[in-house]
Design a protein around this motif. Structure first.
Motif, short mmCIF file in Angstrom:
data_model
loop_
_atom_site.label_atom_id
_atom_site.label_comp_id
_atom_site.label_asym_id
_atom_site.label_seq_id
_atom_site.Cartn_x
_atom_site.Cartn_y
_atom_site.Cartn_z
N ASP A 236 0.87 -1.18 0.00
CA ASP A 236 0.00 0.00 0.00
C ASP A 236 0.90 1.22 0.00
OD1 ASP A 236 -1.82 2.00 0.33
OD2 ASP A 236 -2.63 1.28 2.24
N HIS A 237 0.91 1.95 -1.10
CA HIS A 237 1.78 3.11 -1.22
C HIS A 237 1.18 4.37 -0.59
CE1 HIS A 237 4.81 1.21 -3.78
NE2 HIS A 237 3.80 0.57 -4.35
N GLU A 238 -0.07 4.27 -0.15
CA GLU A 238 -0.73 5.41 0.48
C GLU A 238 -1.43 4.96 1.77
OE1 GLU A 238 -3.30 7.07 -2.45
OE2 GLU A 238 -1.68 7.77 -3.72
N PRO A 239 -0.66 4.57 2.80
CA PRO A 239 -1.29 4.14 4.05
C PRO A 239 -2.15 5.25 4.65
CG PRO A 239 1.07 3.66 4.05
CD PRO A 239 0.81 4.55 2.88
N SER A 240 -3.17 4.87 5.37
CA SER A 240 -4.08 5.85 5.95
C SER A 240 -3.35 6.82 6.87
CB SER A 240 -5.18 5.13 6.73
OG SER A 240 -5.93 4.30 5.88
N GLY A 241 -2.35 6.34 7.58
CA GLY A 241 -1.61 7.19 8.51
C GLY A 241 -0.43 7.91 7.88
N GLY A 242 -0.28 7.77 6.55
CA GLY A 242 0.86 8.39 5.88
C GLY A 242 2.13 7.60 6.10
N GLY A 243 3.23 8.17 5.70
CA GLY A 243 4.53 7.53 5.90
C GLY A 243 4.88 6.54 4.81
N ALA A 244 5.83 5.66 5.14
CA ALA A 244 6.36 4.71 4.18
C ALA A 244 5.29 3.69 3.77
CB ALA A 244 7.56 3.98 4.79
N PRO A 245 5.43 3.12 2.58
CA PRO A 245 4.49 2.08 2.15
C PRO A 245 4.42 0.93 3.17
CG PRO A 245 5.87 2.77 0.32
CD PRO A 245 6.45 3.40 1.55
N ILE A 246 3.27 0.29 3.21
CA ILE A 246 3.05 -0.87 4.08
C ILE A 246 2.88 -2.09 3.19
CG2 ILE A 246 1.43 -1.98 5.67
CD1 ILE A 246 0.79 0.75 6.82
N SER A 247 3.63 -3.15 3.50
CA SER A 247 3.49 -4.40 2.77
C SER A 247 2.89 -5.46 3.68
CB SER A 247 4.84 -4.87 2.22
OG SER A 247 5.74 -5.17 3.27
N LEU A 248 2.09 -6.32 3.10
CA LEU A 248 1.46 -7.41 3.84
C LEU A 248 1.40 -8.66 2.97
CD1 LEU A 248 -0.47 -4.70 4.70
CD2 LEU A 248 -1.49 -6.47 6.11
N PHE A 249 1.52 -9.81 3.64
CA PHE A 249 1.20 -11.08 3.01
C PHE A 249 0.14 -11.77 3.87
CE2 PHE A 249 4.62 -11.98 5.96
CZ PHE A 249 4.36 -13.25 6.46
N GLU A 250 -0.40 -12.88 3.39
CA GLU A 250 -1.52 -13.62 3.98
C GLU A 250 -2.85 -12.96 3.61
OE1 GLU A 250 -1.98 -16.60 5.50
OE2 GLU A 250 0.13 -17.00 5.12
N SER A 251 -3.68 -13.70 2.88
CA SER A 251 -4.90 -13.13 2.32
C SER A 251 -5.87 -12.63 3.39
CB SER A 251 -5.60 -14.16 1.42
OG SER A 251 -5.93 -15.34 2.14
N GLY A 252 -5.98 -13.34 4.51
CA GLY A 252 -6.88 -12.89 5.56
C GLY A 252 -6.42 -11.58 6.17
N ALA A 253 -5.12 -11.46 6.41
CA ALA A 253 -4.58 -10.21 6.96
C ALA A 253 -4.78 -9.07 5.97
CB ALA A 253 -3.09 -10.39 7.27
N ILE A 254 -4.63 -9.35 4.69
CA ILE A 254 -4.81 -8.32 3.67
C ILE A 254 -6.26 -7.85 3.64
CG2 ILE A 254 -4.73 -7.84 1.19
CD1 ILE A 254 -2.37 -9.87 1.07
N LEU A 255 -7.20 -8.80 3.66
CA LEU A 255 -8.62 -8.42 3.66
C LEU A 255 -8.95 -7.55 4.86
CD1 LEU A 255 -10.47 -11.70 2.56
CD2 LEU A 255 -10.28 -9.57 1.27
N LEU A 256 -8.48 -7.93 6.03
CA LEU A 256 -8.77 -7.15 7.23
C LEU A 256 -8.13 -5.77 7.15
CD1 LEU A 256 -9.99 -6.90 10.02
CD2 LEU A 256 -7.99 -8.09 10.95
N TYR A 257 -6.90 -5.71 6.68
CA TYR A 257 -6.22 -4.43 6.54
C TYR A 257 -6.99 -3.50 5.60
CZ TYR A 257 -2.77 -0.99 5.00
OH TYR A 257 -2.14 0.20 4.67
N LEU A 258 -7.39 -4.03 4.45
CA LEU A 258 -8.09 -3.20 3.48
C LEU A 258 -9.46 -2.77 4.00
CD1 LEU A 258 -7.16 -5.10 0.20
CD2 LEU A 258 -6.25 -2.91 0.97
N ALA A 259 -10.13 -3.66 4.72
CA ALA A 259 -11.43 -3.31 5.29
C ALA A 259 -11.29 -2.21 6.32
CB ALA A 259 -12.09 -4.55 5.90
N GLU A 260 -10.25 -2.28 7.13
CA GLU A 260 -10.03 -1.23 8.13
C GLU A 260 -9.58 0.07 7.47
OE1 GLU A 260 -7.32 -3.14 10.86
OE2 GLU A 260 -8.99 -3.83 12.11
N LYS A 261 -8.83 -0.05 6.40
CA LYS A 261 -8.38 1.15 5.69
C LYS A 261 -9.56 1.91 5.08
CE LYS A 261 -5.71 2.39 1.50
NZ LYS A 261 -4.71 3.34 2.02
N THR A 262 -10.49 1.18 4.49
CA THR A 262 -11.59 1.80 3.77
C THR A 262 -12.86 1.94 4.61
OG1 THR A 262 -12.40 -0.32 2.94
CG2 THR A 262 -10.75 0.84 1.60
N GLY A 263 -12.97 1.14 5.67
CA GLY A 263 -14.21 1.10 6.43
C GLY A 263 -15.33 0.40 5.68
#
Length: 241
Positions: free
Chosen positions: A57-84
């Motif tokens: 994610d090159h545009e994290p909600s909190g700003g700063g450096a890009p955030i990388s993630l692996f594991e599909s469940g963690a990615i889904l949760l991250y994106l859901a929290e990012k977008t609401g």
């Protein structure tokens, strides 16, 4: 912009479905797991488990450096929290969505995956293994079918609301024929499948397959492909560190 490191597997489809649903801009970086792309240093830098999918994610909600993630469940949760989006906002609904997300990650995905492996990829047919994983897949299908007997979607109040809990499980039930399951034995699950398949985002996500990994007649795995997909052990990780 989201960089999605992706291949056309159930776990990969989870993320394209989500991104298409919420309209986040993303670009796909194909990782051909049959050719060994999952072992390239640039991929291992963000996915040390050498499995797809992974995101940056090159545009994290909190700003700063890009955030990388692996594991599909963690990615889904991250994106859901990012977008609401596509996660219930109330405490009970959120708890339900998370428990069914973890149910898929811990049960449905691994068991269906072993079912597919011993039926279609193992170099020899092992009746006990085939029976074991087919029966466990059927049990898990029945659990989901029962959950859906009086609701449209897996989590949320009332008849439920479409969420990451549904997105996580759908790709692992879609190929029921390959898993030797009779979908008519699970009428609630079948109804749920049809509803998700008819969504525009689902159609767009699966259309990507023909662009990235066009369908072709099934062929036996080569020995090189078998080793890349299933021949790994601890030495693999150490050798590629």
């Amino acid at each position: 912009m989201i960089d999605l490191h992706y291949w056309t597997t159930p776990n990969g489809h989870k993320i394209t479905i989500y991104l298409e649903e919420v309209g986040l801009p993303y670009r796909i970086l194909p990782v051909n797991i049959s050719k060994g792309d999952q072992f390239k240093p640039e991929f291992l830098a963000i996915a040390p488990n050498n499995r797809i999918p992974a995101i940056v994610d090159h545009e994290p909600s909190g700003g700063g450096a890009p955030i990388s993630l692996f594991e599909s469940g963690a990615i889904l949760l991250y994106l859901a929290e990012k977008t609401g989006k596509l996660i219930p906002q109330d405490e009970r609904g959120r708890a339900e969505a998370l428990q069914w997300l973890f149910w898929q990650m811990a049960g449905l995905g691994p068991m269906a995956g072993q079912n597919g492996h011993f039926n279609h990829a193992a170099p020899e047919k092992i009746p006990y293994a085939i029976s074991r994983y087919e029966r466990e897949t059927a049990r898990l299908f029945a659990v989901l079918d029962k959950r859906l007997q009086d609701r449209d979607f897996v989590a949320g109040g009332g008849r439920g609301e479409y969420s990451i809990a549904d997105i996580a499980s759908y790709p692992w039930t879609k190929n029921y024929v390959r898993l030797n399951q009779k979908i008519e034995d699970f009428p609630n699950l079948q109804r749920w499948q049809r509803a998700i398949a008819a969504r525009g985002a689902t159609e767009r996500a699966y259309a990507l397959v023909e662009t990235i990994n066009p369908s072709k007649a099934a062929a036996p795995l080569t020995e090189e492909e078998r080793q890349l997909l299933y021949g790994q052990d601890a030495s693999t990780v150490k050798r590629r560190s």
